[in-house]
Design a protein around this motif. Structure first.
Motif, PDB file in Angstrom:
ATOM      1  N   VAL A   2       0.650   4.765   6.585  1.00 16.27           N
ATOM      2  CA  VAL A   2       0.627   4.590   5.132  1.00 16.27           C
ATOM      3  C   VAL A   2       1.258   5.820   4.502  1.00 16.27           C
ATOM      4  N   LEU A   3       2.384   5.613   3.779  1.00 15.87           N
ATOM      5  CA  LEU A   3       3.129   6.715   3.172  1.00 15.87           C
ATOM      6  C   LEU A   3       3.382   6.404   1.707  1.00 15.87           C
ATOM      7  N   GLN A  10       8.290   3.007   3.559  1.00 10.43           N
ATOM      8  CA  GLN A  10       7.110   2.196   3.885  1.00 10.43           C
ATOM      9  C   GLN A  10       7.461   0.711   3.913  1.00 10.43           C
ATOM     10  N   TYR A  13       9.487  -0.021   7.064  1.00  2.83           N
ATOM     11  CA  TYR A  13       8.580   0.047   8.216  1.00  2.83           C
ATOM     12  C   TYR A  13       7.707  -1.204   8.285  1.00  2.83           C
ATOM     13  N   ASN A  14       7.141  -1.586   7.136  1.00  6.60           N
ATOM     14  CA  ASN A  14       6.264  -2.763   7.102  1.00  6.60           C
ATOM     15  C   ASN A  14       7.016  -4.032   7.500  1.00  6.60           C
ATOM     16  N   SER A  89      12.697   9.500   0.993  1.00  8.83           N
ATOM     17  CA  SER A  89      12.179   8.155   1.223  1.00  8.83           C
ATOM     18  C   SER A  89      13.320   7.156   1.384  1.00  8.83           C
TER      19      SER A  89
END
Length: 455
Positions: A2-3, A10, A13-14, A89
């Motif tokens: 969790v970022l 995020q 990644y998810n 990010s």
């Protein structure tokens, strides 16, 4: 993982993890679970100061970055982005996507991304050159033909690549293929500017063929495209060449809609003006001859095209990340869209992807950017190969290789989806979202096991 401070990364990644977990991959091969926490952290992140002199003789300072994410399949490969929104990010999300996108090309390339929060808009050529020299002064020590080969991205076109390459050559006394997207007379590849847009259309061409059992093509299809940069321009030209009708283009300030179809001449006007950073609104106003009479278009300020194009068969988001919302996806589905493929990286929000995936049983087919837009980096890989051999292939040779790569990419996504993510609905098309993520992941994961990065 969790970022909250890295929302774009995020999201990327998810998407990967959910695609893997919502398949039978870990059931059939549980050892692959070990790879996720390792592959999700970059091998190296380089951040540096870029101090440079503007035309007033004043010092300006920007942040520079290079995220070297994964080198198991080859040298780090991925673009440089110059845009005020650039942060870690965004670069981590782009670099993470690049790992699996590059794997899907079948070429020997790892994944990376970089850039700066420098904004080239409104800057003189001299300022851009001085910035590029200052940026390369910091980056040069970390890149090389067998280490890390950057390319262009948003804000980094042929002019910037030239300045960056010239600076590297002077600093290192080394003429080698350390950047792709170079000029044709000094190591560049034919078809490279067209590659992402052409490749996107070649991928969708296979989607249309597969969904219709070879009975349909782009001919007669109404195609909505967002963006008006390199990817959108060449995707539009290839759609027109294949008999489709391009009903929209857009930029950050608005969209143009043409129910009768945007023309090749209009795209040429847009291409010339975009080099000078003109908006679509300015282009339509100033190029009266190209945009009037039978070829008139509707300019809509402050909107994206998706809810304004009416009936549409194909949607190609080709501007930037998260440019199709859940509500816009619903409108597209209601408007009859059957094929959605991303020319941009992560062009659809999670809500939009959920809408498209839920509509698969009704014949809507969605392809993620890591598969559909890998043509650009594929031809960058072909440029690297030509540089290594000190040769230059013809346009026809490069285009043929590009089409083969996109066809094989589609087949890998399709077959992997059938193998690991078969739909419970017998009438639903296989999920290319899952197929692309799983196919790219398996290739990288196998190399990581072989090289001892995971054991």
């Amino acid at each position: 993982m969790v970022l909250p401070h890295e929302p774009e990364f995020q999201q990327a990644y998810n998407e990967l993890v959910h695609a893997l977990e919502d398949s039978t991959l870990f059931t059939q091969h549980p050892q692959y679970k070990k790879v996720i926490p390792v592959v999700s952290i970059p091998e190296r992140i380089i951040q540096f100061r870029v101090a440079w002199e503007n035309d007033n003789g004043e010092i300006e300072v920007n942040n520079g970055f290079r995220v070297q994410f994964n080198s198991n399949l080859g040298p780090y490969k991925g673009g440089l982005r110059f845009h005020p929104t650039v942060n870690l990010s965004i670069l981590k999300f782009l670099g993470f996507e690049q790992i699996f996108k590059n794997a899907l090309t079948g070429l020997s390339m790892g994944g990376g991304k970089g850039g700066s929060d420098f904004n080239p808009k409104g800057r003189s050529d001299a300022e851009i050159r001085r910035f590029c020299v200052a940026f390369m002064r910091q980056l040069a020590r970390y890149i090389g033909a067998d280490t890390d080969v950057p390319a262009g991205d948003i804000g980094v076109g042929g002019r910037e690549i030239g300045f960056l390459f010239g600076a590297y050559k002077q600093m290192q006394n080394n003429f080698s293929g350390i950047l792709t997207g170079k000029g044709l007379t000094w190591g560049g590849s034919l078809i490279r500017p067209e590659a992402t847009g052409y490749g996107l259309v070649y991928y969708v061409e296979k989607m249309i063929e597969k969904a219709s059992n070879g009975k349909e093509s782009f001919k007669g299809k109404r195609v909505a495209i967002s963006g008006s940069g390199n990817v959108a321009q060449f995707a539009a030209l290839k759609v027109i060449e294949l008999g489709g009708t391009v009903v929209s283009l857009s930029d950050s300030k608005g969209a143009i809609i043409s129910q009768t179809g945007i023309t090749v001449e209009q795209i040429a006007e847009i291409a010339d003006a975009k080099i000078k950073h003109k908006s679509l609104e300015q282009i339509v106003e100033q190029s009266v001859k190209a945009f009037s009479g039978a070829n008139s278009v509707e300019y809509l300020a402050g909107v994206r095209p998706w809810t304004k194009v009416g009936q549409v068969d194909v949607a190609l988001p080709s501007a930037t990340q998260n440019e199709v919302s859940g509500e816009e996806a619903k409108v597209l589905v209601e408007a009859g869209v059957k094929f959605v493929a991303e020319g941009s990286n992560m062009g659809s929000t999670k809500d939009a992807i959920d809408v498209f995936e839920a509509a698969r049983p009704t014949g809507v087919w969605y392809a993620p950017g890591k598969a559909a837009n890998c043509g650009g980096v594929a031809v960058s890989g072909l440029e690297m190969a030509q540089n290594s051999q000190r040769v230059q292939w013809t346009s026809e040779e490069v285009d043929t290789k590009l089409k083969t790569i996109m066809t094989e990419c589609f087949e890998a996504c399709y077959e992997t989806a059938v193998k690991y993510a078969a739909s419970k609905d017998a009438h639903a098309l296989p999920s290319l979202l899952k197929g692309a993520n799983i196919a790219g992941f398996i290739k990288v994961a196998d190399a990581m096991f072989d090289q001892g990065d995971v054991y």
